[in-house]
Write a protein that holds these residues in place. Sequence first.
Motif, PDB file in Angstrom:
ATOM      1  N   TYR A 121      16.444 -11.980   2.507  1.00  0.00           N
ATOM      2  CA  TYR A 121      17.838 -12.077   2.077  1.00  0.00           C
ATOM      3  C   TYR A 121      17.999 -12.036   0.560  1.00  0.00           C
ATOM      4  O   TYR A 121      19.029 -11.585   0.049  1.00  0.00           O
ATOM      5  N   THR A 122      17.003 -12.500  -0.162  1.00  0.00           N
ATOM      6  CA  THR A 122      17.168 -12.654  -1.613  1.00  0.00           C
ATOM      7  C   THR A 122      16.474 -11.582  -2.441  1.00  0.00           C
ATOM      8  O   THR A 122      17.002 -11.153  -3.469  1.00  0.00           O
ATOM      9  N   GLN A 123      15.269 -11.164  -2.029  1.00  0.00           N
ATOM     10  CA  GLN A 123      14.533 -10.182  -2.829  1.00  0.00           C
ATOM     11  C   GLN A 123      13.610  -9.338  -1.944  1.00  0.00           C
ATOM     12  O   GLN A 123      12.389  -9.348  -2.126  1.00  0.00           O
ATOM     13  N   PRO A 124      14.166  -8.603  -0.974  1.00  0.00           N
ATOM     14  CA  PRO A 124      13.316  -7.797  -0.080  1.00  0.00           C
ATOM     15  C   PRO A 124      12.570  -6.718  -0.841  1.00  0.00           C
ATOM     16  O   PRO A 124      13.131  -6.050  -1.705  1.00  0.00           O
ATOM     17  N   GLY A 125      11.299  -6.560  -0.510  1.00  0.00           N
ATOM     18  CA  GLY A 125      10.490  -5.550  -1.193  1.00  0.00           C
ATOM     19  C   GLY A 125      10.701  -4.153  -0.644  1.00  0.00           C
ATOM     20  O   GLY A 125      10.366  -3.170  -1.304  1.00  0.00           O
ATOM     21  N   ASP A 126      11.229  -4.048   0.565  1.00  0.00           N
ATOM     22  CA  ASP A 126      11.482  -2.749   1.180  1.00  0.00           C
ATOM     23  C   ASP A 126      12.539  -2.930   2.253  1.00  0.00           C
ATOM     24  O   ASP A 126      12.781  -4.043   2.735  1.00  0.00           O
ATOM     25  N   ILE A 127      13.185  -1.842   2.631  1.00  0.00           N
ATOM     26  CA  ILE A 127      14.301  -1.926   3.571  1.00  0.00           C
ATOM     27  C   ILE A 127      13.845  -2.297   4.975  1.00  0.00           C
ATOM     28  O   ILE A 127      14.571  -2.960   5.737  1.00  0.00           O
ATOM     29  N   VAL A 128      12.601  -1.917   5.353  1.00  0.00           N
ATOM     30  CA  VAL A 128      12.103  -2.265   6.681  1.00  0.00           C
ATOM     31  C   VAL A 128      11.952  -3.775   6.821  1.00  0.00           C
ATOM     32  O   VAL A 128      12.375  -4.383   7.808  1.00  0.00           O
ATOM     33  N   SER A 129      11.353  -4.407   5.817  1.00  0.00           N
ATOM     34  CA  SER A 129      11.211  -5.865   5.842  1.00  0.00           C
ATOM     35  C   SER A 129      12.574  -6.542   5.859  1.00  0.00           C
ATOM     36  O   SER A 129      12.763  -7.573   6.516  1.00  0.00           O
ATOM     37  N   ILE A 147       0.829  -1.202   0.000  1.00  0.00           N
ATOM     38  CA  ILE A 147       0.000   0.000   0.000  1.00  0.00           C
ATOM     39  C   ILE A 147       0.866   1.255   0.000  1.00  0.00           C
ATOM     40  O   ILE A 147       0.698   2.148  -0.825  1.00  0.00           O
ATOM     41  N   LEU A 148       1.822   1.302   0.948  1.00  0.00           N
ATOM     42  CA  LEU A 148       2.698   2.473   1.075  1.00  0.00           C
ATOM     43  C   LEU A 148       4.122   2.096   0.694  1.00  0.00           C
ATOM     44  O   LEU A 148       4.686   1.158   1.271  1.00  0.00           O
ATOM     45  N   PRO A 149       4.714   2.776  -0.276  1.00  0.00           N
ATOM     46  CA  PRO A 149       6.098   2.477  -0.668  1.00  0.00           C
ATOM     47  C   PRO A 149       7.057   2.616   0.509  1.00  0.00           C
ATOM     48  O   PRO A 149       6.952   3.540   1.304  1.00  0.00           O
ATOM     49  N   GLY A 150       7.978   1.677   0.607  1.00  0.00           N
ATOM     50  CA  GLY A 150       8.985   1.730   1.654  1.00  0.00           C
ATOM     51  C   GLY A 150       8.598   1.051   2.947  1.00  0.00           C
ATOM     52  O   GLY A 150       9.443   0.817   3.812  1.00  0.00           O
ATOM     53  N   LEU A 151       7.309   0.737   3.106  1.00  0.00           N
ATOM     54  CA  LEU A 151       6.844   0.064   4.321  1.00  0.00           C
ATOM     55  C   LEU A 151       6.421  -1.368   3.999  1.00  0.00           C
ATOM     56  O   LEU A 151       6.091  -1.687   2.856  1.00  0.00           O
ATOM     57  N   PRO A 152       6.431  -2.250   5.014  1.00  0.00           N
ATOM     58  CA  PRO A 152       6.034  -3.639   4.769  1.00  0.00           C
ATOM     59  C   PRO A 152       4.640  -3.753   4.171  1.00  0.00           C
ATOM     60  O   PRO A 152       3.748  -2.938   4.455  1.00  0.00           O
TER      61      PRO A 152
END
Length: 205
Positions: free
Chosen positions: A75-83, A33-38
């Motif tokens: 570790y392989t393909q995180p969608g955002d830095i927080v996750s 929903i929100l870019p950058g957040l889980p």
Amino acid sequence: MISKKTFRIAISAIFVAIILVQTFVPYIGYIRILPGLPSITTIPLTVALAGCLMGPGFGASIGLFWGLLSMFVAYTQPGDIVSMLLFRNILIALVPRTAAGFIAGMIGRAAKDDSKFQKTVVYTITGLCTSLTNTLLVVGITSLWYMRDPSVLLHSLGQTQNSAPLVAILISVLGINGIVEAIFTAVLTPAIVMPLKQVMKRKIS
């Protein structure tokens, strides 16, 4: 009719396949929903179903599998830095997911009455508690883990100027996701579990 052992193996394979699809097919298990957040995740529903249908041990194992996949993706393909920051941590990735599945199985056991209303209430509570267990444990363990030096996490959350306790910041930032996930899981759990329970009785009776 089929044996309980064969049925359990088949059910295990189905749940593993569902979580794999939810994890790796876009917008099925994770909805951003929100870019950058889980992302908001629908996987607590799957874990709740596993616990309700097969008991706390099975629910915990499915939750653990979800946690392992969460760590793999981080570790392989995180969608955002927080996750990435959260789910590369083995405790944050595994403990909340495993506990959520166990809780689902334990609460789901209370649905033994023949009353449809009673079962609906129990499974609704099960879905709600499954999702909230995952969310609150993620927030709680993250708060403890980053308590000494939260700067990197706060920067990723865009909260560097916020002087509130880390746990309060996490709840405020991740709270919307948690509420949506809890409502979604609470509403759909009884609607799916109750007919599936009837099918299972016919298959293994």
